[in-house]
Design an enzyme around this catalytic site. Structure first.
Site, mmCIF file in Angstrom:
data_model
loop_
_atom_site.group_PDB
_atom_site.id
_atom_site.type_symbol
_atom_site.label_atom_id
_atom_site.label_comp_id
_atom_site.label_asym_id
_atom_site.label_seq_id
_atom_site.Cartn_x
_atom_site.Cartn_y
_atom_site.Cartn_z
ATOM 1 N N VAL A 65 27.076 -54.453 35.649
ATOM 2 C CA VAL A 65 26.320 -53.778 36.702
ATOM 3 C C VAL A 65 25.055 -53.169 36.106
ATOM 4 C CG1 VAL A 65 26.345 -52.025 38.513
ATOM 5 C CG2 VAL A 65 28.440 -53.269 37.955
ATOM 6 N N LYS B 34 25.150 -56.330 40.676
ATOM 7 C CA LYS B 34 26.380 -56.746 40.003
ATOM 8 C C LYS B 34 26.289 -58.228 39.668
ATOM 9 C CE LYS B 34 31.310 -55.990 40.157
ATOM 10 N NZ LYS B 34 32.336 -55.160 40.786
ATOM 11 N N LEU C 81 24.354 -50.123 33.690
ATOM 12 C CA LEU C 81 25.214 -49.005 34.080
ATOM 13 C C LEU C 81 26.619 -49.151 33.512
ATOM 14 C CD1 LEU C 81 24.173 -48.702 37.843
ATOM 15 C CD2 LEU C 81 23.449 -47.248 35.941
ATOM 16 N N ASP D 83 33.426 -52.982 45.931
ATOM 17 C CA ASP D 83 34.155 -54.184 45.522
ATOM 18 C C ASP D 83 35.123 -54.701 46.565
ATOM 19 O OD1 ASP D 83 32.769 -54.237 43.222
ATOM 20 O OD2 ASP D 83 34.383 -53.575 41.916
ATOM 21 N N PRO E 22 40.285 -45.094 41.700
ATOM 22 C CA PRO E 22 39.246 -44.050 41.754
ATOM 23 C C PRO E 22 37.872 -44.538 41.311
ATOM 24 C CG PRO E 22 41.285 -43.124 40.910
ATOM 25 C CD PRO E 22 41.513 -44.608 41.019
ATOM 26 N N ALA E 23 37.821 -45.471 40.378
ATOM 27 C CA ALA E 23 36.520 -45.959 39.897
ATOM 28 C C ALA E 23 35.783 -46.762 40.954
ATOM 29 C CB ALA E 23 36.706 -46.805 38.635
ATOM 30 N N ASP F 159 42.199 -54.090 44.842
ATOM 31 C CA ASP F 159 42.006 -53.369 43.581
ATOM 32 C C ASP F 159 41.459 -51.971 43.834
ATOM 33 O OD1 ASP F 159 42.105 -53.027 40.821
ATOM 34 O OD2 ASP F 159 40.095 -53.814 40.504
#
Length: 413
Positions: A39, A54, A31, A166, A151-152, A148
């Site tokens: 990932v 991951k 991905l 995460d 948006p991602a 951290d």
């Protein structure tokens, strides 16, 4: 994202030749990958479902303390993953010398994808921010700092609700990176760092709330803040002084919801140039020198704390962090509780007050013309408690009066 709307930006048909997973997980495709992790979309043959796996990047094999730290963070993430707005962790381990974490596969892409595509409304952005605030407040109540947010890392399910990814992993990677590079490099995502993180200082819950404000500005205005005046709410949320920021992420989002703003569709604008971002905060040479001086001490303490942890399967018996709201039906006071055992506390308070319970951060206001604001926040028995009320705050002050001075964390909003 086309036909592959995942939360991690996919690369173009990466081969799976070098991906090795336990037999239970059949790799489907890569991905995405970066400097710290890769990932993979895989099928869990035991439970007949697709999952995201991951894997720690190959470059981290040289640090023997990484598996223990990765295991600890996996346990924390698994505990938080039972929160409705945190990505669920299903399994963790080490295979072929690489630590891995198995988590939910979210088919709705990420908030970053939606920013790139544009076309969402202010109401949608506020819902995403509310979901995120609920998750990070619960994490902070459990003693976990994300470090951290961006948006991602805000992944979307089929109902367009946010699941934060995460949690805690950034801390493990940060420590390993310092050990391997020994440069005092300031880690994090450029443009989203809080001033104290940019100076190389330890991230705190207030740092997460600062970063959430940067994400909120980008969602509501199409661009990250560049140091110019951005309004009363953002001025407070983006304060260089952590003590001046909102006491909870939910309080910040609540303030945004009651601020008049355009309802037009939001589209991402051209990001501010580096000099504009530096007007918000600067990572100085002094901070880098401080990072180099403290690297050895920080890593030694981390290794001593984490090496005792065995790396293996994540137990589902860990107590869950939850958030619940207690409120009446005839006035505007609300009691929001986050932490392990929050439901028991809410149940007892609801019985004492003859109020009702709702799961999650769910403020109720019978008088929709009244603005609900934070009256006080407190900590007791490991729980984080916030009291909200309307402009009069009469009942809110009565509730706040039930806490001792030591328990009260702040007052006013």
């Amino acid at each position: 994202m086309g036909a592959d709307p995942t939360g991690w930006r996919p690369t173009a048909r990466l081969a799976l030749m070098n991906v090795r997973l336990p037999d239970r997980y059949r790799p489907i495709r890569v991905l995405g990958h970066g400097a710290t992790a890769e990932v993979v979309l895989a099928h869990d043959e035991a439970l007949d479902r697709d999952v995201a796996v991951k894997l720690l990047a190959e470059g981290f094999r040289g640090d023997p303390s990484v598996p223990a730290r990765f295991a600890r963070e996996a346990v924390l993430a698994a505990r938080l993953g039972r929160h409705p707005h945190v990505v669920t962790i299903h399994d963790a381990g080490e295979w072929d010398g690489r630590p891995f974490i198995v988590m939910d596969f979210l088919p709705g892409g990420s908030v970053d994808d939606r920013l790139a595509a544009g076309g969402f409304t202010r109401a949608q952005a506020l819902q995403w921010l509310g979901d995120t605030a609920d998750a990070i407040d619960a994490a902070h109540a459990a003693g976990v700092v994300h470090r951290d947010l961006k948006p991602a890392n805000l992944l979307l399910d089929e109902d367009d609700r946010v699941h934060v990814a995460d949690f805690g992993i950034a801390r493990a990677l940060d420590e390993a990176q310092k050990r391997l590079t020994w440069t005092g490099t300031i880690l994090g995502t450029a443009g989203y760092l809080s001033p104290e993180q940019a100076r190389g200082e330890v991230a705190t819950p207030s740092s997460d709330r600062y970063t959430l404000a940067v994400v909120a500005h980008e969602l509501l205005h199409g661009v990250r803040p560049d140091g110019r005046a951005v309004g009363r709410v953002f001025d407070r949320a983006l304060s260089a002084d952590p003590e001046r920021r909102f006491p909870t992420a939910a309080a910040f989002v609540d303030a945004l919801e009651h601020t008049a703003a355009p309802t037009a569709v939001v589209r991402r604008q051209t990001p501010p140039d580096p000099t504009a971002i530096l007007r918000r905060h600067r990572a100085t040479e002094r901070a880098r020198r401080f990072g180099r001086r403290t690297a050895a001490l920080a890593i030694a303490a981390a290794v001593a704390s984490f090496l005792a942890l065995a790396f293996g399967y994540v137990s589902a018996a860990e107590p869950a962090v939850v958030t619940c709201t207690v409120s009446p039906t005839d006035h505007d006071a609300n009691l929001v509780v986050s932490g392990v055992g929050a439901n028991d506390y809410c149940s007892n308070r609801a019985q004492d007050l003859t109020w009702r319970i709702r799961q999650g951060f769910s403020l109720r206001s019978p008088d929709l013309h009244e603005q609900l604001t934070l009256v006080c926040s407190a900590r007791t028995r490991g729980l984080r408690i916030a009291v909200y009320d309307d402009g009069g705050r009469r009942i809110g002050h009565v509730l706040c009066g039930s806490f001792t001075g030591d328990q009260l964390a702040s007052s006013g909003a």
